[in-house]
Design a protein around this motif. Structure first.
Motif, PDB file in Angstrom:
ATOM      1  N   HIS A   1      47.730  29.530  27.377  1.00 20.15           N
ATOM      2  CA  HIS A   1      49.067  29.028  27.056  1.00 20.15           C
ATOM      3  C   HIS A   1      49.605  29.602  25.750  1.00 20.15           C
ATOM      4  O   HIS A   1      50.275  28.908  24.972  1.00 20.15           O
ATOM      5  CB  HIS A   1      49.067  27.496  27.020  1.00 20.15           C
ATOM      6  CG  HIS A   1      48.745  26.866  28.347  1.00 20.15           C
ATOM      7  ND1 HIS A   1      49.708  26.582  29.288  1.00 20.15           N
ATOM      8  CD2 HIS A   1      47.558  26.492  28.895  1.00 20.15           C
ATOM      9  CE1 HIS A   1      49.130  26.048  30.352  1.00 20.15           C
ATOM     10  NE2 HIS A   1      47.827  25.986  30.141  1.00 20.15           N
TER      11      HIS A   1
ATOM     12  N   ILE B   1      57.513  30.172  28.739  1.00 16.41           N
ATOM     13  CA  ILE B   1      57.463  28.797  29.230  1.00 16.41           C
ATOM     14  C   ILE B   1      58.619  28.417  30.143  1.00 16.41           C
ATOM     15  O   ILE B   1      58.580  27.360  30.781  1.00 16.41           O
ATOM     16  CB  ILE B   1      57.421  27.801  28.060  1.00 16.41           C
ATOM     17  CG1 ILE B   1      58.648  27.986  27.164  1.00 16.41           C
ATOM     18  CG2 ILE B   1      56.120  27.943  27.277  1.00 16.41           C
ATOM     19  CD1 ILE B   1      58.806  26.907  26.112  1.00 16.41           C
ATOM     20  N   GLY B   2      59.666  29.239  30.204  1.00  8.17           N
ATOM     21  CA  GLY B   2      60.805  28.871  31.036  1.00  8.17           C
ATOM     22  C   GLY B   2      61.977  29.793  30.801  1.00  8.17           C
ATOM     23  O   GLY B   2      61.852  30.842  30.158  1.00  8.17           O
TER      24      GLY B   2
ATOM     25  N   TYR C   1      52.140  24.274  26.205  1.00  2.00           N
ATOM     26  CA  TYR C   1      51.876  24.052  27.627  1.00  2.00           C
ATOM     27  C   TYR C   1      52.937  24.709  28.512  1.00  2.00           C
ATOM     28  O   TYR C   1      54.112  24.337  28.470  1.00  2.00           O
ATOM     29  CB  TYR C   1      51.828  22.546  27.876  1.00  2.00           C
ATOM     30  CG  TYR C   1      51.424  22.129  29.256  1.00  2.00           C
ATOM     31  CD1 TYR C   1      50.427  22.775  29.957  1.00  2.00           C
ATOM     32  CD2 TYR C   1      52.045  21.030  29.856  1.00  2.00           C
ATOM     33  CE1 TYR C   1      50.055  22.357  31.223  1.00  2.00           C
ATOM     34  CE2 TYR C   1      51.674  20.595  31.116  1.00  2.00           C
ATOM     35  CZ  TYR C   1      50.681  21.269  31.800  1.00  2.00           C
ATOM     36  OH  TYR C   1      50.314  20.839  33.049  1.00  2.00           O
ATOM     37  N   HIS C   2      52.529  25.671  29.314  1.00  4.37           N
ATOM     38  CA  HIS C   2      53.419  26.361  30.255  1.00  4.37           C
ATOM     39  C   HIS C   2      53.474  25.545  31.555  1.00  4.37           C
ATOM     40  O   HIS C   2      52.944  25.932  32.602  1.00  4.37           O
ATOM     41  CB  HIS C   2      52.895  27.772  30.531  1.00  4.37           C
ATOM     42  CG  HIS C   2      52.959  28.711  29.367  1.00  4.37           C
ATOM     43  ND1 HIS C   2      52.570  28.366  28.089  1.00  4.37           N
ATOM     44  CD2 HIS C   2      53.363  30.018  29.288  1.00  4.37           C
ATOM     45  CE1 HIS C   2      52.728  29.410  27.284  1.00  4.37           C
ATOM     46  NE2 HIS C   2      53.213  30.417  27.989  1.00  4.37           N
TER      47      HIS C   2
ATOM     48  N   THR D   1      55.316  27.145  34.732  1.00  2.00           N
ATOM     49  CA  THR D   1      55.303  28.602  34.909  1.00  2.00           C
ATOM     50  C   THR D   1      53.920  29.233  34.980  1.00  2.00           C
ATOM     51  O   THR D   1      53.769  30.342  35.486  1.00  2.00           O
ATOM     52  CB  THR D   1      56.082  29.288  33.775  1.00  2.00           C
ATOM     53  OG1 THR D   1      55.419  29.055  32.523  1.00  2.00           O
ATOM     54  CG2 THR D   1      57.518  28.776  33.697  1.00  2.00           C
TER      55      THR D   1
ATOM     56  N   TYR E   1      57.032  16.017  25.910  1.00  2.00           N
ATOM     57  CA  TYR E   1      58.213  16.759  26.367  1.00  2.00           C
ATOM     58  C   TYR E   1      59.312  16.851  25.310  1.00  2.00           C
ATOM     59  O   TYR E   1      60.479  16.994  25.634  1.00  2.00           O
ATOM     60  CB  TYR E   1      58.783  16.160  27.657  1.00  2.00           C
ATOM     61  CG  TYR E   1      57.758  15.621  28.613  1.00  2.00           C
ATOM     62  CD1 TYR E   1      56.612  16.356  28.895  1.00  2.00           C
ATOM     63  CD2 TYR E   1      57.910  14.400  29.231  1.00  2.00           C
ATOM     64  CE1 TYR E   1      55.641  15.870  29.760  1.00  2.00           C
ATOM     65  CE2 TYR E   1      56.949  13.905  30.104  1.00  2.00           C
ATOM     66  CZ  TYR E   1      55.823  14.648  30.359  1.00  2.00           C
ATOM     67  OH  TYR E   1      54.875  14.161  31.220  1.00  2.00           O
TER      68      TYR E   1
ATOM     69  N   LEU F   1      59.778  21.442  22.951  1.00  2.00           N
ATOM     70  CA  LEU F   1      60.443  22.512  23.690  1.00  2.00           C
ATOM     71  C   LEU F   1      60.651  22.047  25.129  1.00  2.00           C
ATOM     72  O   LEU F   1      59.958  22.459  26.055  1.00  2.00           O
ATOM     73  CB  LEU F   1      59.601  23.797  23.655  1.00  2.00           C
ATOM     74  CG  LEU F   1      59.597  24.551  22.331  1.00  2.00           C
ATOM     75  CD1 LEU F   1      58.581  25.677  22.338  1.00  2.00           C
ATOM     76  CD2 LEU F   1      60.990  25.114  22.027  1.00  2.00           C
TER      77      LEU F   1
ATOM     78  N   ALA G   1      60.524  23.864  28.709  1.00  2.00           N
ATOM     79  CA  ALA G   1      59.334  24.095  29.526  1.00  2.00           C
ATOM     80  C   ALA G   1      59.288  23.170  30.729  1.00  2.00           C
ATOM     81  O   ALA G   1      58.542  23.428  31.685  1.00  2.00           O
ATOM     82  CB  ALA G   1      58.070  23.902  28.684  1.00  2.00           C
TER      83      ALA G   1
ATOM     84  N   ASN H   1      62.114  22.422  32.419  1.00  2.00           N
ATOM     85  CA  ASN H   1      63.305  22.778  33.199  1.00  2.00           C
ATOM     86  C   ASN H   1      64.478  21.842  32.933  1.00  2.00           C
ATOM     87  O   ASN H   1      65.270  21.535  33.825  1.00  2.00           O
ATOM     88  CB  ASN H   1      62.975  22.793  34.695  1.00  2.00           C
ATOM     89  CG  ASN H   1      63.872  23.726  35.488  1.00  2.00           C
ATOM     90  OD1 ASN H   1      64.266  24.781  34.994  1.00  2.00           O
ATOM     91  ND2 ASN H   1      64.199  23.340  36.705  1.00  2.00           N
TER      92      ASN H   1
ATOM     93  N   SER I   1      51.627  26.002  39.960  1.00  2.00           N
ATOM     94  CA  SER I   1      51.677  25.179  38.755  1.00  2.00           C
ATOM     95  C   SER I   1      51.656  23.697  39.082  1.00  2.00           C
ATOM     96  O   SER I   1      50.997  22.917  38.394  1.00  2.00           O
ATOM     97  CB  SER I   1      52.934  25.475  37.929  1.00  2.00           C
ATOM     98  OG  SER I   1      52.889  26.757  37.357  1.00  2.00           O
TER      99      SER I   1
ATOM    100  N   VAL J   1      54.934  22.941  22.755  1.00  2.00           N
ATOM    101  CA  VAL J   1      55.792  22.358  23.777  1.00  2.00           C
ATOM    102  C   VAL J   1      55.748  20.839  23.731  1.00  2.00           C
ATOM    103  O   VAL J   1      56.780  20.166  23.689  1.00  2.00           O
ATOM    104  CB  VAL J   1      55.391  22.862  25.178  1.00  2.00           C
ATOM    105  CG1 VAL J   1      56.057  22.037  26.276  1.00  2.00           C
ATOM    106  CG2 VAL J   1      55.751  24.336  25.336  1.00  2.00           C
TER     107      VAL J   1
END
Length: 389
Positions: A118, A123-124, A159-160, A163, A232, A235, A238, A240, A265, A312
């Motif tokens: 990661h 990440i997005g 944390y991705h 993705t 959350y 960022l 990540a 969406n 994912s 993230v």
């Protein structure tokens, strides 16, 4: 196996436990009794490949399937581990060696090892993804290849969430010509007879039960609204958050597109037996077959690589090579315990030291997200019996 049932309030705990594991059934029943809403949960554990706990309660059966969200990532990482073990992938090669387009926008030196831990920053997308796009790993990979990372690769980890399966999956595809989903089916799910699918066949759809949204208390609602749950926040892209129309993770998990394609994912569908069985097969003999991973591969993939502040999540996180380093999350487990949790509350792991593999699912989202809080006492009960025996 003991098959006594326990009825608590209006919910009956069903299933079996091996002799000596009665304490686990009691802990599961206590959790069920304390739930305000139907828990619709499953719990399974294997010790040295033998099913020792197989319990369920609420509006599910023992073989019901449901979305397991990020617990899916463990399947993708297991495929990568197998390919590293085979010599097909090299952890310290640049991702761009396998996937040249990924080198754009300063990502050319990112290694497969950094991607798995990661650290790539991919990440997005600023403009978000539609639900249809997120169901297709190839679309995610194509869009992210040319994008600028959200931090300098390698300087930190984050944390991705939506993705990482697509990114590692594209490396797998470029190196082998096969998708993560295809390799998982051919080398893991089908040979070991696992009820855990990356792409749910039509013939299995009748067993699928929709994931249900969280029903927070007023106090929990206030915490979520204020961001005090701690998740959350740093960022949110990540997750969406910039999508238009807005992205609903519960609807996505239950959507025909996600179920059919099984994005690596978050798109897996399984039950507690299936997700626990995957780790039982990874670390030891299972269903008449030898272990998937050698001790050397297990040692490599369970070594902690990223720990501390998560860029993230805005809180600490611990990752080995892809897998969550669960020996740090639950210190009473073996230090090289590896696995992954999922947003609704699921958790699956393998502990090579004890020979224990654990799987837990629930249909309704638990507050505040990630591994449901009850995993602490359920997993500990299973582990302490397994160690004691």
């Amino acid at each position: 196996m003991s098959s006594n049932t326990i009825t608590t309030t209006a919910i009956t705990v069903q299933g079996t436990v091996a002799d000596g594991y009665e304490r686990v059934r009691e802990e599961f029943a206590a959790f069920v009794a304390a739930e305000e809403h139907d828990p619709a949960a499953q719990l399974a554990a294997y010790k040295d490949g033998r099913l020792v706990v197989d319990l369920w309660a609420g509006d599910v059966a023992g073989d019901s399937l449901s979305g397991v969200f990020s617990t899916t990532k463990g399947a993708a990482y297991l495929v990568v581990a197998l390919l590293v073990q085979d010599g097909v992938l090299d952890l310290d090669r640049q991702v761009a060696y396998y996937w040249p387009e990924f080198a754009a926008q300063g990502k050319g030196e990112v290694t497969l090892r950094q991607l798995l831990t990661h650290r790539s920053g991919a990440i997005g997308a600023d403009d978000g993804f539609t639900a249809e796009e997120l169901a297709d790993d190839r679309v995610i990979a194509e869009r992210l290849a040319g994008r600028r990372p959200f931090w300098k690769p390698g300087v930190g980890h984050g944390y991705h969430a939506l993705t990482i399966g697509a990114l590692t999956g594209e490396v797998v595809l470029r190196a082998t010509g096969r998708t993560v989903q295809e390799i998982f089916e051919e080398r893991v799910r089908a040979p070991y007879g696992l009820d855990f699918f990356l792409g749910l066949p039509e013939a299995e759809r009748s067993r699928y039960r929709d994931v249900l949204p969280m029903l927070p208390t007023p106090e929990q609602e206030a915490l979520l609204a204020a961001g005090a749950a701690g998740r959350y926040n740093r960022l949110p892209i990540a997750f969406n958050t910039s999508a238009d129309p807005s992205f609903d993770l519960v609807d996505f998990a239950n959507s025909p597109a996600s179920l059919a394609k099984g994005p690596a994912s978050v798109g897996g569908a399984g039950n507690a037996r299936g997700i626990a069985g995957m780790y039982a097969a990874a670390i030891g003999a299972f269903n008449g077959r030898g272990p998937l991973l050698t001790p050397e591969t297990v040692a490599e993939f369970t070594l902690v690589h990223s720990t501390g502040p998560d860029l993230v999540l805005g809180e600490p996180s611990d990752f080995a090579l892809g897998f969550q380093a669960l020996g740090l999350t639950y210190p009473w487990l073996g230090a090289n315990t590896f696995g992954h949790s999922g947003a609704a509350g699921s958790l699956a792991f393998g502990d090579p030291r004890s020979g224990l593999a654990y799987g837990y699912t629930r249909r309704r989202f638990a507050f505040p997200g990630g591994a449901a809080p009850e995993n602490e006492r359920l997993a500990r009960a299973v582990y302490e019996v397994a160690i004691g025996q």
